[in-house]
Design a protein around this motif. Sequence first.
Motif, short mmCIF file in Angstrom:
data_model
loop_
_atom_site.label_atom_id
_atom_site.label_comp_id
_atom_site.label_asym_id
_atom_site.label_seq_id
_atom_site.Cartn_x
_atom_site.Cartn_y
_atom_site.Cartn_z
N GLU A 50 -50.14 -56.22 -58.19
CA GLU A 50 -49.93 -55.04 -58.65
C GLU A 50 -48.63 -54.75 -59.20
N ALA A 51 -47.52 -55.06 -58.60
CA ALA A 51 -46.06 -54.93 -59.19
C ALA A 51 -45.64 -55.90 -60.22
N THR A 52 -46.51 -57.13 -60.12
CA THR A 52 -46.32 -57.88 -61.17
C THR A 52 -47.00 -57.33 -62.43
N ALA A 53 -48.13 -57.12 -62.53
CA ALA A 53 -49.19 -56.55 -63.33
C ALA A 53 -48.55 -55.34 -64.16
N GLU A 54 -47.79 -54.50 -63.28
CA GLU A 54 -47.31 -53.41 -63.99
C GLU A 54 -45.98 -53.76 -64.72
N GLY A 55 -45.39 -54.84 -64.37
CA GLY A 55 -44.10 -55.14 -64.95
C GLY A 55 -42.89 -54.19 -64.80
N ASN A 56 -42.43 -53.57 -65.84
CA ASN A 56 -41.21 -52.66 -65.72
C ASN A 56 -42.02 -51.35 -65.74
N ALA A 57 -43.27 -50.76 -65.30
CA ALA A 57 -43.63 -49.49 -65.42
C ALA A 57 -42.74 -48.50 -64.62
N TRP A 58 -42.03 -48.87 -63.48
CA TRP A 58 -41.29 -47.95 -62.67
C TRP A 58 -40.09 -48.70 -62.34
N ASN A 59 -39.01 -47.75 -62.17
CA ASN A 59 -37.65 -48.33 -61.86
C ASN A 59 -37.47 -48.43 -60.32
N ALA A 60 -38.01 -47.58 -59.68
CA ALA A 60 -37.80 -47.69 -58.13
C ALA A 60 -39.07 -47.30 -57.33
N CYS A 61 -39.34 -47.79 -56.23
CA CYS A 61 -40.72 -47.67 -55.52
C CYS A 61 -40.28 -47.48 -54.09
N LEU A 62 -40.54 -46.26 -53.57
CA LEU A 62 -40.16 -46.17 -52.16
C LEU A 62 -41.36 -45.54 -51.30
N GLN A 63 -41.20 -46.59 -50.05
CA GLN A 63 -42.67 -46.30 -49.23
C GLN A 63 -42.14 -44.91 -48.32
N PRO A 65 -42.57 -42.85 -44.90
CA PRO A 65 -41.60 -41.77 -45.11
C PRO A 65 -40.39 -42.56 -45.56
N VAL A 66 -39.57 -41.86 -46.34
CA VAL A 66 -38.42 -42.40 -46.89
C VAL A 66 -37.20 -41.39 -46.11
N PRO A 67 -36.11 -42.09 -45.40
CA PRO A 67 -35.22 -40.94 -45.08
C PRO A 67 -34.44 -40.14 -46.24
N MET A 68 -34.12 -39.06 -45.79
CA MET A 68 -33.72 -38.18 -47.04
C MET A 68 -32.57 -38.92 -47.82
N GLN A 69 -31.47 -39.41 -47.07
CA GLN A 69 -30.54 -40.06 -47.61
C GLN A 69 -30.76 -41.21 -48.53
N GLY A 70 -31.85 -41.99 -48.05
CA GLY A 70 -32.35 -43.07 -48.72
C GLY A 70 -33.07 -42.48 -50.16
N PHE A 71 -33.87 -41.44 -50.12
CA PHE A 71 -34.18 -40.84 -51.15
C PHE A 71 -33.37 -40.55 -52.25
N LEU A 72 -32.10 -39.58 -51.89
CA LEU A 72 -31.31 -38.95 -52.60
C LEU A 72 -30.32 -40.29 -53.14
N THR A 73 -30.12 -41.19 -52.47
CA THR A 73 -29.16 -42.35 -53.06
C THR A 73 -30.11 -42.93 -54.14
N THR A 74 -31.41 -43.11 -54.01
CA THR A 74 -31.92 -43.82 -55.17
C THR A 74 -32.19 -42.81 -56.23
#
Length: 82
Positions: A50-63, A65-74
């Motif tokens: 799926e990631a390969t098929a989408e190519g550059n469709a998105w810039n970042a993908c977070l799974q 739950p994401v810690p708030m600091q990781g989310f804000l850093t991204t």
Amino acid sequence: MRQRVPDLVITDWMMPVTGGAELCRRLRAQPNLARVPILVHRSAPPPVNEATAEGNAWNACLQKPVPMQGFLTTVGRLCAGC
């Protein structure tokens, strides 16, 4: 988005009407939105094909739950050029 181009799009992957993959494709197809960074938030990592098929469709993908600091850093990294 027609009236004001956003600095960043944050979207879930699993949505009832238009899924994340389709939303990414539609945004990338619009010349005025094609360069807007997209952060996908999903409950499972994208399958390799799926990631390969989408190519550059998105810039970042977070799974979740994401810690708030990781989310804000991204978000900060994606908006650095805004």
